[in-house]
Design a protein around this motif. Structure first.
Motif, short mmCIF file in Angstrom:
data_model
loop_
_atom_site.label_atom_id
_atom_site.label_comp_id
_atom_site.label_asym_id
_atom_site.label_seq_id
_atom_site.Cartn_x
_atom_site.Cartn_y
_atom_site.Cartn_z
N ASN A 131 33.09 77.85 9.41
CA ASN A 131 33.84 77.73 10.65
C ASN A 131 34.93 76.65 10.58
N SER A 140 27.95 68.95 9.04
CA SER A 140 28.09 67.90 10.03
C SER A 140 26.71 67.35 10.33
N ALA A 188 26.13 80.14 11.77
CA ALA A 188 25.98 78.84 11.12
C ALA A 188 24.51 78.47 11.05
N ASP A 198 26.07 73.55 9.21
CA ASP A 198 27.11 73.78 8.21
C ASP A 198 28.45 74.04 8.90
N SER A 199 29.46 73.45 8.36
CA SER A 199 30.82 73.60 8.92
C SER A 199 31.77 74.25 7.93
N PHE A 203 34.43 79.10 16.78
CA PHE A 203 33.10 79.40 16.26
C PHE A 203 33.00 80.92 16.12
N HIS A 222 34.99 73.36 10.89
CA HIS A 222 34.98 72.07 11.60
C HIS A 222 33.58 71.76 12.10
N ASN A 223 33.43 70.59 12.72
CA ASN A 223 32.14 70.06 13.15
C ASN A 223 31.62 70.79 14.39
N LEU A 224 30.66 71.70 14.19
CA LEU A 224 30.12 72.47 15.30
C LEU A 224 29.20 71.63 16.20
#
Length: 635
Positions: A204, A344, A134, A200-201, A130, A206-208
């Protein structure tokens, strides 16, 4: 102009003392007028004190003209651990069954362990990947809000940011360092309760929601864990001081910001005092916000809109027909659109309560609801095949009895107060104190004296006597027009001026209309013929010229109102001006006469001093002439 002399003169006369004695005699008529005024003021105040009690009783009588006072029900549940119940007057008597299949629940979710056990931990220590800010969108039953989350924010900062939007979303977030988990909950229960989180991913990668907040599909069986393609619309105008920035402090005419999104079409008010943050709150708490579209300020303090469904357009227009261009001020005339953003998503909804009432299935968004006048609270779901819980509604005899008793007690309290004033002893030798008398007495002597001087101001008062007579008549007179066979008088249900218990009888004319209740007889009447009891109090034949067809409460309410108005016309109320009531006019006239008397007394005192001064001068002249004659004669 005559020079005023005082004290002892050449004549040996104490002028001040002499004038004081002369003035004391001259003031006697004024003192008597002041005493008459004081008596009138005491009488007025006593009238008003009684009128306050009459007003209270009138309100109680008015309450007893309503059916609700006689139709209260008592409800019981066979198993209070499963369901509790209270009833309104409209609840039908009888026995009913209820089976609880499901309780209504809020939308709530608990994360997996974060791995930090401290709310001071930075978010990028939970997920080292991270690295860039986001956008977190929080949706709930109230609306949608968006916050920007940074890698260097702490867990406590994340929680504060989410909870700062609770009034808009209805979603709360907490973190327990001992359990090392996040907790989300909606503020309501049922199908409308929901938690819809999107982050929002794209940047970064991937799924935060999973990597930072540790929310997974395993967290709850009601959740979904998916990746959406969203669209973000970003304005061109940067607001220097963030959400507190005025959109346009010099705006001359209020404007309308017209917005269409997800099938919702709304106008939002914007004036010269509107900040960009207030406009964002308007949008997010509206039906547009509840549809999932959220407005926010991005990391550059530009107005942005997150649309989770990229297929549905979001459009803006100026809703006011004038030369002013609101869209320019907001920076959304030609905004930038970014599509196919990876977001996500984590969603969870609440659950409705489900019950079977007398075999009929019904669902409710809360665990407290009403059925046929019964207020029901369900507390736990029953197992499949469990026996339904019986609810019993019966007439609440005790509550109706207590209402009637309270009403009668208020009546007795009122007539006791009035009778006390009507029979209060008048001490003719104790008149209101004059100023000179008051000066010569000690405080305790003044108190004792005035207690007797005030006594008897309303003794045998015709206005109050007439009022009590009308009250007694209301109790004793039969109520006409009721169905044949029904009770026609209060005595038939145990309410009268005499109380009979076995061979003992209490109550007499000497008590001036005090009312007694035969408790057993009244409760029996309430239980066996409640409608007849109610009619004796609330009956209304609609004939204004007479109260023969009216129930007791209606009669007494009208008579109390009439007495209140009669006393008010005579003694006024606290806020009355003197010219609006009879005693006030008399008091105003007395005040004028007292003031005129003061002027006369001042003139008289001046005349006395002038006369004594002239006398002294004349005597001085005579003494001087006598001395000259004696000197000339060789004396």
């Amino acid at each position: 102009m005559v020079t005023r002399l005082s004290g002892f003169s050449n004549s040996g006369i104490d002028i001040d003392d002499t004038v004081k004695k002369l003035m004391k005699a001259a003031k006697i008529p004024q003192d008597k007028l002041k005493q008459q005024k004081q008596l009138l003021e005491w009488q007025r105040d006593d009238y008003r004190a009684i009128n306050t009690k009459i007003l209270t009783f009138r309100s109680a009588a008015s309450d007893m003209t309503r059916q609700a006072a006689f139709q209260t029900k008592k409800s019981t549940s066979a198993d209070d651990s499963v369901v509790s119940v209270t009833s309104t007057a409209t609840a039908p008597e009888g026995i009913y069954s209820i089976k609880v299949n499901k309780l209504a629940t809020s939308a709530s979710v608990t994360s997996e362990a974060v791995g930090k056990s401290s709310d001071k931990a930075l978010l990028n220590t939970i997920d080292a990947a991270f690295t860039k800010a986001a956008t977190l969108s929080i949706g709930g039953e109230k609306g949608t809000a968006t916050v920007v989350i940074k890698p260097t924010d702490t867990i406590a900062g994340l929680v504060a940011a989410v909870n700062g939007k609770t009034s808009t979303t209805g979603v709360t977030m907490s973190y327990d360092s001992t359990l090392d988990k996040f907790f989300f909950a909606s503020s309501s229960t049922g199908s409308k309760a929901g938690i819809d989180l999107k982050m929002d991913s794209e940047e970064n990668g991937h799924n935060l929601l999973t990597s930072v907040m540790k929310l997974t599909a395993a967290s709850t069986p009601l959740s979904t864990d998916v990746v959406d393609k969203a669209k973000v619309i970003t304005g061109t105008q940067a607001f220097a001081t963030g959400s507190a920035t005025l959109i346009d402090g010099s705006m001359a005419t209020p404007q309308k910001f017209h917005m269409e999104a997800n099938g919702q079409i709304l106008d939002f008010d914007v004036s010269k005092t509107t900040t960009v943050g207030q406009l964002i709150d308007q949008i997010n708490s509206s039906d547009i916000g509840k549809s999932g579209v959220s407005a926010y300020l991005d990391k550059n303090n530009k107005l942005a809109f997150n649309n989770p469904d990229k297929t549905k357009p979001v459009t803006f227009t100026d809703g006011t027909s004038d030369a002013y261009n609101l869209l320019d001020k907001l920076g959304v005339k030609t905004p930038t659109e970014t599509t196919d953003l990876d977001f996500s998503s984590f969603k969870i909804t609440g659950q409705k309560a489900e019950v079977e009432f007398n075999g009929a299935t019904a669902q409710y968004d809360t665990n407290t609801f009403s059925i046929s006048g019964m207020n029901i609270t369900i507390k736990k779901a029953q197992a499949t095949g469990a026996t339904a819980v019986n609810i019993t509604n019966t007439r609440d005899v005790d509550t109706v009895f207590n209402s009637i008793k309270s009403f009668v007690d208020k009546y007795n309290e009122l007539i006791d107060t009035v009778n006390t004033k009507l029979t209060e002893k008048k001490y003719k030798d104790f008149t209101p104190l004059t100023d000179d008398q008051r000066t010569a007495m000690k405080d305790d002597q003044i108190t004792t004296w005035e207690a007797k001087a005030k006594s008897g101001t309303l003794r045998s008062d015709s206005l109050l006597t007439s009022g009590l007579s009308s009250f007694r008549s209301a109790f004793s007179s039969a109520i006409e027009g009721l169905p044949v066979g029904n009770a026609k008088t209060l005595s038939q249900i145990g309410i009268s001026t005499a109380n009979i218990s076995g061979t003992s009888v209490s109550g007499s004319y000497l008590e001036n209309g005090k009312i007694y209740i035969d408790e057993d007889k009244l409760k029996k009447a309430i239980a066996e013929k409640p409608d007849e009891v109610m009619a004796l109090f609330i009956a209304n034949d609609g004939v204004k010229e007479t109260d023969k067809g009216d129930g007791l409460a209606r009669r007494l309410s009208d008579k109390a109102d009439a007495l209140f108005k009669n006393i008010s016309a005579k003694a006024g109320i606290t806020s009355s001006v003197d010219t609006s009531y009879l005693m006030g006019k008399t008091l105003k006239d007395m005040n004028k006469r007292i003031d005129n008397f003061n002027d006369k007394l001042e003139d008289l005192e001046k005349r006395y001093y002038n006369q004594f001064t002239s006398m002294e001068k004349y005597m001085n002249q005579m003494q001087a002439q006598s001395a000259n004659l004696t000197k000339q004669m060789g004396g």
